[in-house]
Design a protein around this motif. Structure first.
Motif, mmCIF file in Angstrom:
data_model
loop_
_atom_site.group_PDB
_atom_site.id
_atom_site.type_symbol
_atom_site.label_atom_id
_atom_site.label_comp_id
_atom_site.label_asym_id
_atom_site.label_seq_id
_atom_site.Cartn_x
_atom_site.Cartn_y
_atom_site.Cartn_z
ATOM 1 N N GLN A 117 77.228 6.249 80.585
ATOM 2 C CA GLN A 117 76.915 5.642 79.299
ATOM 3 C C GLN A 117 78.151 5.039 78.648
ATOM 4 N N ASN A 129 70.723 1.696 74.347
ATOM 5 C CA ASN A 129 70.959 2.772 75.328
ATOM 6 C C ASN A 129 70.634 4.143 74.732
ATOM 7 N N GLY A 130 69.497 4.190 74.029
ATOM 8 C CA GLY A 130 69.007 5.453 73.490
ATOM 9 C C GLY A 130 69.461 5.777 72.078
ATOM 10 N N MET A 176 70.122 7.038 84.450
ATOM 11 C CA MET A 176 71.485 6.824 83.936
ATOM 12 C C MET A 176 72.059 8.157 83.486
ATOM 13 N N ILE A 235 68.570 -7.090 78.049
ATOM 14 C CA ILE A 235 69.738 -6.486 78.688
ATOM 15 C C ILE A 235 70.943 -7.382 78.476
ATOM 16 N N GLU A 247 66.751 0.406 69.685
ATOM 17 C CA GLU A 247 67.478 1.440 70.421
ATOM 18 C C GLU A 247 68.461 0.763 71.355
ATOM 19 N N THR A 272 78.453 -0.360 82.299
ATOM 20 C CA THR A 272 77.013 -0.127 82.271
ATOM 21 C C THR A 272 76.343 -1.174 81.379
ATOM 22 N N LEU A 325 73.919 -2.915 78.638
ATOM 23 C CA LEU A 325 73.316 -2.453 77.398
ATOM 24 C C LEU A 325 71.841 -2.849 77.391
ATOM 25 N N GLU A 326 70.978 -1.881 77.107
ATOM 26 C CA GLU A 326 69.560 -2.181 76.905
ATOM 27 C C GLU A 326 69.259 -2.057 75.418
#
Length: 267
Positions: free
Chosen positions: A6, A215-216, A1, A194, A213, A232, A234-235
């Motif tokens: 993002q 997306n980091g 990604m 997700i 977290e 995008t 979302l994780e």
């Protein structure tokens, strides 16, 4: 990604929330609230709302205490129970007690009175969110979804709890009179879920328990995030867990809605 893919994520740290506690000399130490937006004695013109979200209060109520009967009007009120037991009673004749993971909603509309009480011997924590309705003067209504009997089986799965009455493609246990979606999940350590957030949508995500977290971006307990979608996914990954009524999990609650560019101006 790549960075260009993002979504825009702005973390709202816990120390930027307003903490409200009634004076102990008057009422005892019965309530501790974290206000995400301007409410009651907290007035911040840089933080009045997020989209159609007018209020998000994270309330901790001590045993055998609660909010006495009080009125509401022209607001969609969604209450999510984190732990303990919440008893709701209102002027429409509704009375119900619900536990962890459950959701109550109330269309205040032309006017309703209700009370919220912790009948148990343990502290009660719930998240109450006020959504501006699509129009004023709606008929008052109450409804709920009892999730507390099946929490274990729903770990590591996104729960789609509430959607718009006009969204006929969404089969959710709660329907409200506004274009808003409510999701929650309890996640075991190292697991992830997700969620879709299309371009043209924005979301407000609260880390209820543990550490996640998104997306980091790291959110600890009580932290929130303003998210502006670009299509995008979302994780949301559990990077830290805590002991809860449903075992060791991280836990989040998210409201998504149409993009309007809103967000805190003081971060």
């Amino acid at each position: 990604m790549t960075p260009q893919q993002q979504p825009k994520i702005t973390v709202v740290p816990n120390d930027k929330l307003f903490v409200s506690e009634p004076p102990a000399m008057w009422f005892g130490n019965w309530l501790k609230s974290r206000f995400h937006f301007s409410f009651a004695e907290y007035r911040n013109p840089a933080n009045n709302r997020f989209g159609i979200m007018k209020v998000m209060n994270d309330d901790l109520v001590q045993p055998k205490r609660g909010f006495g009967t009080h009125p509401h009007g022209d607001m969609e009120i969604i209450t999510y129970i984190v732990h303990g037991s919440l008893t709701h009673q209102d002027s429409m004749g509704s009375k119900e007690s619900l536990g962890r993971g459950s959701i109550q909603f109330m269309t205040a509309g032309t006017g309703v009175e209700h009370s919220e009480f912790n009948p148990s011997e343990k502290p009660l924590r719930f998240i109450q969110t006020w959504i501006v309705p699509r129009k004023r003067g709606l008929a008052p209504n109450y409804g709920s979804y009892n999730a507390s009997t099946n929490c274990e089986a729903k770990k590591n799965e996104v729960q789609y709890l509430a959607s718009d009455t006009g969204n006929t493609s969404a089969n959710t246990p709660v329907k409200v009179n506004q274009d808003v979606d409510t999701h929650a999940a309890e996640i075991e350590l190292g697991e992830a879920v997700i969620l879709d957030l299309p371009a043209g949508r924005q979301a407000y995500l609260l880390c209820v328990e543990g550490t996640v977290e998104v997306n980091g971006k790291t959110l600890s307990k009580y932290d929130a995030a303003e998210i502006h979608g670009d299509g995008t996914p979302l994780e949301v990954k559990a990077t830290g867990v805590e002991d809860t009524e449903n075992g060791e999990v991280a836990h989040f609650l998210m409201f998504s809605m149409a993009e309007d560019g809103s967000g805190r101006k003081d971060l």
